[in-house]
Design a protein around this motif. Structure first.
Motif, PDB file in Angstrom:
ATOM      1  N   ALA A   8       0.806  -1.221   0.000  1.00 53.67           N
ATOM      2  CA  ALA A   8       0.000   0.000   0.000  1.00 53.67           C
ATOM      3  C   ALA A   8       0.841   1.274   0.000  1.00 53.67           C
ATOM      4  O   ALA A   8       0.456   2.270  -0.606  1.00 53.67           O
ATOM      5  N   ASP A   9       1.988   1.261   0.653  1.00 52.88           N
ATOM      6  CA  ASP A   9       2.794   2.464   0.799  1.00 52.88           C
ATOM      7  C   ASP A   9       3.627   2.722  -0.454  1.00 52.88           C
ATOM      8  O   ASP A   9       4.435   1.888  -0.864  1.00 52.88           O
ATOM      9  N   ASP A  10       3.445   3.892  -1.049  1.00 54.64           N
ATOM     10  CA  ASP A  10       4.157   4.255  -2.274  1.00 54.64           C
ATOM     11  C   ASP A  10       5.663   4.321  -2.053  1.00 54.64           C
ATOM     12  O   ASP A  10       6.454   3.864  -2.882  1.00 54.64           O
ATOM     13  N   ALA A  11       6.084   4.869  -0.923  1.00 51.34           N
ATOM     14  CA  ALA A  11       7.521   4.976  -0.633  1.00 51.34           C
ATOM     15  C   ALA A  11       8.150   3.589  -0.525  1.00 51.34           C
ATOM     16  O   ALA A  11       9.266   3.363  -1.014  1.00 51.34           O
ATOM     17  N   LEU A  12       7.445   2.654   0.076  1.00 51.94           N
ATOM     18  CA  LEU A  12       7.967   1.289   0.202  1.00 51.94           C
ATOM     19  C   LEU A  12       8.103   0.627  -1.167  1.00 51.94           C
ATOM     20  O   LEU A  12       9.068  -0.108  -1.411  1.00 51.94           O
ATOM     21  N   ARG A  13       7.179   0.904  -2.072  1.00 55.88           N
ATOM     22  CA  ARG A  13       7.300   0.366  -3.437  1.00 55.88           C
ATOM     23  C   ARG A  13       8.539   0.923  -4.121  1.00 55.88           C
ATOM     24  O   ARG A  13       9.258   0.195  -4.811  1.00 55.88           O
ATOM     25  N   HIS A  14       8.813   2.210  -3.930  1.00 49.93           N
ATOM     26  CA  HIS A  14      10.022   2.818  -4.495  1.00 49.93           C
ATOM     27  C   HIS A  14      11.272   2.184  -3.882  1.00 49.93           C
ATOM     28  O   HIS A  14      12.224   1.845  -4.600  1.00 49.93           O
ATOM     29  N   ILE A  15      11.270   2.038  -2.572  1.00 51.16           N
ATOM     30  CA  ILE A  15      12.441   1.469  -1.888  1.00 51.16           C
ATOM     31  C   ILE A  15      12.709   0.054  -2.371  1.00 51.16           C
ATOM     32  O   ILE A  15      13.851  -0.291  -2.717  1.00 51.16           O
ATOM     33  N   LEU A  16      11.694  -0.777  -2.424  1.00 45.07           N
ATOM     34  CA  LEU A  16      11.890  -2.175  -2.836  1.00 45.07           C
ATOM     35  C   LEU A  16      12.311  -2.285  -4.301  1.00 45.07           C
ATOM     36  O   LEU A  16      13.196  -3.076  -4.637  1.00 45.07           O
ATOM     37  N   GLY A  17      11.686  -1.510  -5.153  1.00 50.67           N
ATOM     38  CA  GLY A  17      12.017  -1.572  -6.577  1.00 50.67           C
ATOM     39  C   GLY A  17      13.444  -1.140  -6.856  1.00 50.67           C
ATOM     40  O   GLY A  17      14.185  -1.804  -7.594  1.00 50.67           O
ATOM     41  N   PHE A  18      13.858  -0.040  -6.242  1.00 55.77           N
ATOM     42  CA  PHE A  18      15.209   0.438  -6.489  1.00 55.77           C
ATOM     43  C   PHE A  18      16.249  -0.323  -5.673  1.00 55.77           C
ATOM     44  O   PHE A  18      17.425  -0.335  -6.034  1.00 55.77           O
ATOM     45  N   ALA A  19      15.837  -0.985  -4.597  1.00 57.11           N
ATOM     46  CA  ALA A  19      16.770  -1.864  -3.878  1.00 57.11           C
ATOM     47  C   ALA A  19      17.180  -3.023  -4.777  1.00 57.11           C
ATOM     48  O   ALA A  19      18.342  -3.443  -4.760  1.00 57.11           O
ATOM     49  N   ALA A  20      16.248  -3.512  -5.571  1.00 59.28           N
ATOM     50  CA  ALA A  20      16.591  -4.587  -6.510  1.00 59.28           C
ATOM     51  C   ALA A  20      17.618  -4.112  -7.532  1.00 59.28           C
ATOM     52  O   ALA A  20      18.584  -4.826  -7.841  1.00 59.28           O
ATOM     53  N   LEU A  21      17.442  -2.894  -8.022  1.00 59.10           N
ATOM     54  CA  LEU A  21      18.415  -2.355  -8.982  1.00 59.10           C
ATOM     55  C   LEU A  21      19.770  -2.101  -8.321  1.00 59.10           C
ATOM     56  O   LEU A  21      20.822  -2.353  -8.912  1.00 59.10           O
ATOM     57  N   GLY A  22      19.763  -1.601  -7.086  1.00 60.30           N
ATOM     58  CA  GLY A  22      21.002  -1.392  -6.357  1.00 60.30           C
ATOM     59  C   GLY A  22      21.729  -2.692  -6.074  1.00 60.30           C
ATOM     60  O   GLY A  22      22.957  -2.765  -6.138  1.00 60.30           O
ATOM     61  N   LEU A  23      20.972  -3.742  -5.787  1.00 59.87           N
ATOM     62  CA  LEU A  23      21.559  -5.060  -5.555  1.00 59.87           C
ATOM     63  C   LEU A  23      22.251  -5.572  -6.807  1.00 59.87           C
ATOM     64  O   LEU A  23      23.367  -6.098  -6.749  1.00 59.87           O
ATOM     65  N   ILE A  24      21.609  -5.394  -7.939  1.00 58.58           N
ATOM     66  CA  ILE A  24      22.219  -5.795  -9.213  1.00 58.58           C
ATOM     67  C   ILE A  24      23.506  -5.014  -9.446  1.00 58.58           C
ATOM     68  O   ILE A  24      24.525  -5.577  -9.850  1.00 58.58           O
ATOM     69  N   ALA A  25      23.488  -3.719  -9.156  1.00 59.47           N
ATOM     70  CA  ALA A  25      24.680  -2.885  -9.349  1.00 59.47           C
ATOM     71  C   ALA A  25      25.833  -3.350  -8.461  1.00 59.47           C
ATOM     72  O   ALA A  25      27.002  -3.272  -8.858  1.00 59.47           O
ATOM     73  N   ILE A  70      17.234   5.904  -1.443  1.00 54.52           N
ATOM     74  CA  ILE A  70      17.469   5.091  -0.245  1.00 54.52           C
ATOM     75  C   ILE A  70      17.403   3.607  -0.592  1.00 54.52           C
ATOM     76  O   ILE A  70      18.229   2.805  -0.138  1.00 54.52           O
ATOM     77  N   GLY A  71      16.436   3.234  -1.413  1.00 48.16           N
ATOM     78  CA  GLY A  71      16.328   1.840  -1.826  1.00 48.16           C
ATOM     79  C   GLY A  71      17.541   1.384  -2.617  1.00 48.16           C
ATOM     80  O   GLY A  71      18.059   0.286  -2.396  1.00 48.16           O
ATOM     81  N   ALA A  72      18.013   2.230  -3.537  1.00 51.25           N
ATOM     82  CA  ALA A  72      19.195   1.881  -4.336  1.00 51.25           C
ATOM     83  C   ALA A  72      20.413   1.694  -3.444  1.00 51.25           C
ATOM     84  O   ALA A  72      21.175   0.735  -3.599  1.00 51.25           O
ATOM     85  N   LEU A  73      20.595   2.599  -2.481  1.00 50.60           N
ATOM     86  CA  LEU A  73      21.737   2.476  -1.563  1.00 50.60           C
ATOM     87  C   LEU A  73      21.604   1.259  -0.653  1.00 50.60           C
ATOM     88  O   LEU A  73      22.601   0.582  -0.368  1.00 50.60           O
ATOM     89  N   ALA A  74      20.392   0.975  -0.210  1.00 58.49           N
ATOM     90  CA  ALA A  74      20.178  -0.197   0.647  1.00 58.49           C
ATOM     91  C   ALA A  74      20.484  -1.486  -0.114  1.00 58.49           C
ATOM     92  O   ALA A  74      21.152  -2.386   0.407  1.00 58.49           O
ATOM     93  N   GLY A  75      19.999  -1.586  -1.341  1.00 61.17           N
ATOM     94  CA  GLY A  75      20.291  -2.768  -2.142  1.00 61.17           C
ATOM     95  C   GLY A  75      21.764  -2.910  -2.446  1.00 61.17           C
ATOM     96  O   GLY A  75      22.336  -4.003  -2.381  1.00 61.17           O
ATOM     97  N   PHE A  76      22.411  -1.784  -2.745  1.00 59.74           N
ATOM     98  CA  PHE A  76      23.845  -1.793  -3.028  1.00 59.74           C
ATOM     99  C   PHE A  76      24.627  -2.214  -1.782  1.00 59.74           C
ATOM    100  O   PHE A  76      25.558  -3.007  -1.859  1.00 59.74           O
TER     101      PHE A  76
END
Length: 108
Positions: A8-25, A70-76
């Protein structure tokens, strides 16, 4: 948004989506290419927000950009931690193997 019924939370969707990209990076082998890939993830987050205005019924917001960053950095960071853990485990196995071989060969 297809994920809205599940997250439901838009910010959480952003964090999770970009965490996946950060993890790949984080798993890119060459350091210069890793930095370039992470920079591309941040550039994508910025472009994603800027282009929402003219091409989407959604509005761009600094909060979404921050959540994406934040999501990108967390995933990275998670990927870097996993790589460090894997390296430490390999070093411990190599040390144990050397000690076992030295004991077997009579070299204490």
């Amino acid at each position: 948004d297809p994920l809205a019924p599940y997250i439901a939370d838009d910010a959480l969707r952003h964090i999770l989506g970009f965490a996946a990209l950060g993890l790949i990076a984080a798993f890119v082998r060459q350091p210069w290419l890793r930095a370039l890939t992470l920079s591309a993830v941040f550039a994508f987050a910025l472009a994603f927000e800027v282009l929402q205005g003219p091409f989407s019924p959604r509005n761009a917001s600094w909060e979404d950009l921050m959540a994406s960053s934040i999501g990108a950095l967390a995933g990275f960071g998670l990927g870097g931690y996993a790589l460090a853990w894997r390296g430490a485990a390999r070093a411990m196995r190599a040390l144990a193997m050397r000690q076992r071989n030295a004991t077997r060969d009579g070299r204490s």
